[in-house]
Design a protein around this motif. Structure first.
Motif, PDB file in Angstrom:
ATOM      1  N   VAL A  14       0.850  -1.192   0.000  1.00 16.30           N
ATOM      2  CA  VAL A  14       0.000   0.000   0.000  1.00 16.30           C
ATOM      3  C   VAL A  14       0.885   1.241   0.000  1.00 16.30           C
ATOM      4  O   VAL A  14       1.800   1.358   0.808  1.00 16.30           O
ATOM      5  CB  VAL A  14      -0.932   0.019   1.235  1.00 16.30           C
ATOM      6  CG1 VAL A  14      -1.725   1.310   1.311  1.00 16.30           C
ATOM      7  CG2 VAL A  14      -1.870  -1.188   1.214  1.00 16.30           C
ATOM      8  N   ASN A  15       0.574   2.170  -0.904  1.00 16.06           N
ATOM      9  CA  ASN A  15       1.306   3.432  -0.942  1.00 16.06           C
ATOM     10  C   ASN A  15       0.613   4.538  -0.169  1.00 16.06           C
ATOM     11  O   ASN A  15       1.257   5.428   0.362  1.00 16.06           O
ATOM     12  CB  ASN A  15       1.527   3.905  -2.382  1.00 16.06           C
ATOM     13  CG  ASN A  15       2.653   3.172  -3.066  1.00 16.06           C
ATOM     14  OD1 ASN A  15       3.396   2.434  -2.441  1.00 16.06           O
ATOM     15  ND2 ASN A  15       2.765   3.357  -4.360  1.00 16.06           N
ATOM     16  N   ASP A  16      -0.728   4.499  -0.149  1.00 18.79           N
ATOM     17  CA  ASP A  16      -1.453   5.601   0.476  1.00 18.79           C
ATOM     18  C   ASP A  16      -2.877   5.186   0.800  1.00 18.79           C
ATOM     19  O   ASP A  16      -3.437   4.296   0.156  1.00 18.79           O
ATOM     20  CB  ASP A  16      -1.474   6.805  -0.478  1.00 18.79           C
ATOM     21  CG  ASP A  16      -1.802   8.121   0.216  1.00 18.79           C
ATOM     22  OD1 ASP A  16      -1.785   8.175   1.462  1.00 18.79           O
ATOM     23  OD2 ASP A  16      -2.072   9.090  -0.498  1.00 18.79           O
ATOM     24  N   LEU A  17      -3.438   5.829   1.790  1.00 18.41           N
ATOM     25  CA  LEU A  17      -4.841   5.671   2.152  1.00 18.41           C
ATOM     26  C   LEU A  17      -5.442   7.060   2.210  1.00 18.41           C
ATOM     27  O   LEU A  17      -4.870   7.958   2.806  1.00 18.41           O
ATOM     28  CB  LEU A  17      -4.991   5.024   3.539  1.00 18.41           C
ATOM     29  CG  LEU A  17      -4.487   3.604   3.698  1.00 18.41           C
ATOM     30  CD1 LEU A  17      -4.382   3.244   5.172  1.00 18.41           C
ATOM     31  CD2 LEU A  17      -5.438   2.649   3.020  1.00 18.41           C
ATOM     32  N   LYS A  18      -6.574   7.220   1.604  1.00 19.55           N
ATOM     33  CA  LYS A  18      -7.261   8.513   1.618  1.00 19.55           C
ATOM     34  C   LYS A  18      -8.697   8.307   2.049  1.00 19.55           C
ATOM     35  O   LYS A  18      -9.380   7.414   1.551  1.00 19.55           O
ATOM     36  CB  LYS A  18      -7.270   9.156   0.224  1.00 19.55           C
ATOM     37  CG  LYS A  18      -5.932   9.533  -0.316  1.00 19.55           C
ATOM     38  CD  LYS A  18      -5.498  10.864   0.214  1.00 19.55           C
ATOM     39  CE  LYS A  18      -4.224  11.280  -0.501  1.00 19.55           C
ATOM     40  NZ  LYS A  18      -3.311  11.965   0.295  1.00 19.55           N
ATOM     41  N   PHE A  19      -9.117   9.121   2.968  1.00 20.01           N
ATOM     42  CA  PHE A  19     -10.524   9.129   3.343  1.00 20.01           C
ATOM     43  C   PHE A  19     -11.132  10.368   2.720  1.00 20.01           C
ATOM     44  O   PHE A  19     -10.629  11.472   2.900  1.00 20.01           O
ATOM     45  CB  PHE A  19     -10.697   9.160   4.864  1.00 20.01           C
ATOM     46  CG  PHE A  19     -12.131   9.043   5.270  1.00 20.01           C
ATOM     47  CD1 PHE A  19     -12.753   7.812   5.288  1.00 20.01           C
ATOM     48  CD2 PHE A  19     -12.866  10.156   5.604  1.00 20.01           C
ATOM     49  CE1 PHE A  19     -14.077   7.690   5.635  1.00 20.01           C
ATOM     50  CE2 PHE A  19     -14.195  10.046   5.950  1.00 20.01           C
ATOM     51  CZ  PHE A  19     -14.801   8.805   5.974  1.00 20.01           C
ATOM     52  N   SER A  20     -12.189  10.160   1.959  1.00 22.41           N
ATOM     53  CA  SER A  20     -12.807  11.310   1.303  1.00 22.41           C
ATOM     54  C   SER A  20     -14.285  11.363   1.620  1.00 22.41           C
ATOM     55  O   SER A  20     -14.932  10.348   1.847  1.00 22.41           O
ATOM     56  CB  SER A  20     -12.597  11.234  -0.206  1.00 22.41           C
ATOM     57  OG  SER A  20     -13.165  10.047  -0.711  1.00 22.41           O
TER      58      SER A  20
ATOM     59  N   THR B 205     -10.201   5.104   0.318  1.00 23.89           N
ATOM     60  CA  THR B 205      -9.621   4.656  -0.944  1.00 23.89           C
ATOM     61  C   THR B 205      -8.170   4.274  -0.670  1.00 23.89           C
ATOM     62  O   THR B 205      -7.453   4.997   0.012  1.00 23.89           O
ATOM     63  CB  THR B 205      -9.673   5.771  -2.013  1.00 23.89           C
ATOM     64  OG1 THR B 205     -11.030   6.169  -2.179  1.00 23.89           O
ATOM     65  CG2 THR B 205      -9.131   5.285  -3.337  1.00 23.89           C
ATOM     66  N   VAL B 206      -7.774   3.138  -1.202  1.00 29.67           N
ATOM     67  CA  VAL B 206      -6.439   2.604  -0.963  1.00 29.67           C
ATOM     68  C   VAL B 206      -5.659   2.646  -2.275  1.00 29.67           C
ATOM     69  O   VAL B 206      -6.108   2.098  -3.285  1.00 29.67           O
ATOM     70  CB  VAL B 206      -6.521   1.151  -0.450  1.00 29.67           C
ATOM     71  CG1 VAL B 206      -5.134   0.581  -0.193  1.00 29.67           C
ATOM     72  CG2 VAL B 206      -7.395   1.070   0.796  1.00 29.67           C
ATOM     73  N   LYS B 207      -4.514   3.304  -2.254  1.00 32.08           N
ATOM     74  CA  LYS B 207      -3.634   3.304  -3.425  1.00 32.08           C
ATOM     75  C   LYS B 207      -2.589   2.220  -3.210  1.00 32.08           C
ATOM     76  O   LYS B 207      -1.785   2.282  -2.283  1.00 32.08           O
ATOM     77  CB  LYS B 207      -2.958   4.655  -3.632  1.00 32.08           C
ATOM     78  CG  LYS B 207      -2.143   4.667  -4.907  1.00 32.08           C
ATOM     79  CD  LYS B 207      -1.664   6.033  -5.289  1.00 32.08           C
ATOM     80  CE  LYS B 207      -0.943   5.945  -6.619  1.00 32.08           C
ATOM     81  NZ  LYS B 207      -0.351   7.211  -6.987  1.00 32.08           N
ATOM     82  N   LEU B 208      -2.631   1.224  -4.070  1.00 32.45           N
ATOM     83  CA  LEU B 208      -1.731   0.091  -3.956  1.00 32.45           C
ATOM     84  C   LEU B 208      -0.374   0.421  -4.583  1.00 32.45           C
ATOM     85  O   LEU B 208      -0.271   1.322  -5.415  1.00 32.45           O
ATOM     86  CB  LEU B 208      -2.343  -1.134  -4.630  1.00 32.45           C
ATOM     87  CG  LEU B 208      -3.695  -1.575  -4.062  1.00 32.45           C
ATOM     88  CD1 LEU B 208      -4.276  -2.724  -4.869  1.00 32.45           C
ATOM     89  CD2 LEU B 208      -3.578  -1.960  -2.599  1.00 32.45           C
ATOM     90  N   SER B 209       0.631  -0.333  -4.208  1.00 32.73           N
ATOM     91  CA  SER B 209       1.977  -0.072  -4.706  1.00 32.73           C
ATOM     92  C   SER B 209       2.097  -0.333  -6.203  1.00 32.73           C
ATOM     93  O   SER B 209       3.019   0.171  -6.841  1.00 32.73           O
ATOM     94  CB  SER B 209       3.007  -0.896  -3.943  1.00 32.73           C
ATOM     95  OG  SER B 209       2.717  -2.267  -4.066  1.00 32.73           O
ATOM     96  N   ASP B 210       1.157  -1.082  -6.784  1.00 24.06           N
ATOM     97  CA  ASP B 210       1.196  -1.315  -8.231  1.00 24.06           C
ATOM     98  C   ASP B 210       0.512  -0.191  -9.013  1.00 24.06           C
ATOM     99  O   ASP B 210       0.346  -0.274 -10.220  1.00 24.06           O
ATOM    100  CB  ASP B 210       0.591  -2.671  -8.585  1.00 24.06           C
ATOM    101  CG  ASP B 210      -0.895  -2.772  -8.276  1.00 24.06           C
ATOM    102  OD1 ASP B 210      -1.532  -1.754  -7.901  1.00 24.06           O
ATOM    103  OD2 ASP B 210      -1.440  -3.883  -8.406  1.00 24.06           O
ATOM    104  N   GLY B 211       0.091   0.871  -8.301  1.00 20.11           N
ATOM    105  CA  GLY B 211      -0.515   2.029  -8.946  1.00 20.11           C
ATOM    106  C   GLY B 211      -2.032   2.026  -8.969  1.00 20.11           C
ATOM    107  O   GLY B 211      -2.647   3.052  -9.233  1.00 20.11           O
ATOM    108  N   GLN B 212      -2.657   0.888  -8.694  1.00 19.27           N
ATOM    109  CA  GLN B 212      -4.112   0.818  -8.671  1.00 19.27           C
ATOM    110  C   GLN B 212      -4.667   1.539  -7.443  1.00 19.27           C
ATOM    111  O   GLN B 212      -4.046   1.522  -6.384  1.00 19.27           O
ATOM    112  CB  GLN B 212      -4.593  -0.628  -8.601  1.00 19.27           C
ATOM    113  CG  GLN B 212      -4.285  -1.492  -9.779  1.00 19.27           C
ATOM    114  CD  GLN B 212      -4.882  -2.868  -9.558  1.00 19.27           C
ATOM    115  OE1 GLN B 212      -6.092  -3.039  -9.563  1.00 19.27           O
ATOM    116  NE2 GLN B 212      -4.019  -3.844  -9.336  1.00 19.27           N
ATOM    117  N   SER B 213      -5.847   2.130  -7.607  1.00 16.96           N
ATOM    118  CA  SER B 213      -6.594   2.661  -6.472  1.00 16.96           C
ATOM    119  C   SER B 213      -7.859   1.840  -6.337  1.00 16.96           C
ATOM    120  O   SER B 213      -8.545   1.572  -7.328  1.00 16.96           O
ATOM    121  CB  SER B 213      -6.961   4.132  -6.696  1.00 16.96           C
ATOM    122  OG  SER B 213      -5.823   4.934  -6.560  1.00 16.96           O
ATOM    123  N   LYS B 214      -8.140   1.406  -5.118  1.00 15.43           N
ATOM    124  CA  LYS B 214      -9.318   0.587  -4.869  1.00 15.43           C
ATOM    125  C   LYS B 214     -10.055   1.122  -3.656  1.00 15.43           C
ATOM    126  O   LYS B 214      -9.438   1.612  -2.711  1.00 15.43           O
ATOM    127  CB  LYS B 214      -8.929  -0.869  -4.625  1.00 15.43           C
ATOM    128  CG  LYS B 214      -8.346  -1.547  -5.850  1.00 15.43           C
ATOM    129  CD  LYS B 214      -8.312  -3.040  -5.659  1.00 15.43           C
ATOM    130  CE  LYS B 214      -7.905  -3.712  -6.946  1.00 15.43           C
ATOM    131  NZ  LYS B 214      -8.142  -5.143  -6.902  1.00 15.43           N
TER     132      LYS B 214
END
Length: 153
Positions: free
Chosen positions: A92-98, A123-132
């Motif tokens: 995981v590269n980042d977590l964002k709460f929106s 929203t979770v930004k994965l290390s492979d560049g995907q956001s889920k």
């Protein structure tokens, strides 16, 4: 030395998967409820401990072989410890709460299924560049454990 195992009515992996389902349903009914997301990911991270209580190498191998378990571990440990600093947390590269443009109370739940709108949430930004969306990762993790437990019971 204590003589009990589990936690009150949670005594085995079957009970823990029921708690996962309960927390997943909370996430679906209240997408912006960070408590439900915290509960789900921390509970799910510990399923490995309940399935393999005395076999750390098996827990490590399962996590290494299954990307969803790596993601769950990274999210859960980041949540529990405010930062996931262990060297194996690389998924995981980042977590964002929106928060979206609408309040969760803007529409009647009788008229609309709250989970059909992604107005807000994690929203979770994965290390492979995907956001889920966290809810999608939660669904994937829950399904993983349902399949695993049904094939190993």
């Amino acid at each position: 030395m204590s003589n009990y195992s589990g936690f009150a009515p949670l005594e085995n992996s079957g009970d823990l998967i029921k708690k996962m389902k309960y927390d997943l349903n909370r996430m679906k009914s209240e997408p912006s409820n960070s408590y439900a997301a915290f509960d789900f990911f921390v509970t799910t991270e510990h399923m490995l401990d309940w399935v393999f209580p005395s076999d750390k190498s098996q827990r490590t191998n399962m996590r290494q072989q299954n990307k969803i378990l790596q993601v769950v571990s990274h999210i859960a440990n980041g949540a529990k410890h405010f930062e996931a600093t262990s060297s194996h947390h690389t998924s995981v590269n980042d977590l964002k709460f929106s928060r979206g443009g609408f309040s969760g109370n803007s529409f009647s739940s009788d008229a609309f299924d709250p989970s059909s709108f992604q107005f807000s949430g994690l929203t979770v930004k994965l290390s492979d560049g995907q956001s889920k969306f966290a809810i999608d990762l939660a669904d994937e993790a829950y399904e993983f454990w349902c399949r695993y437990l049904s094939s190993h019971s």
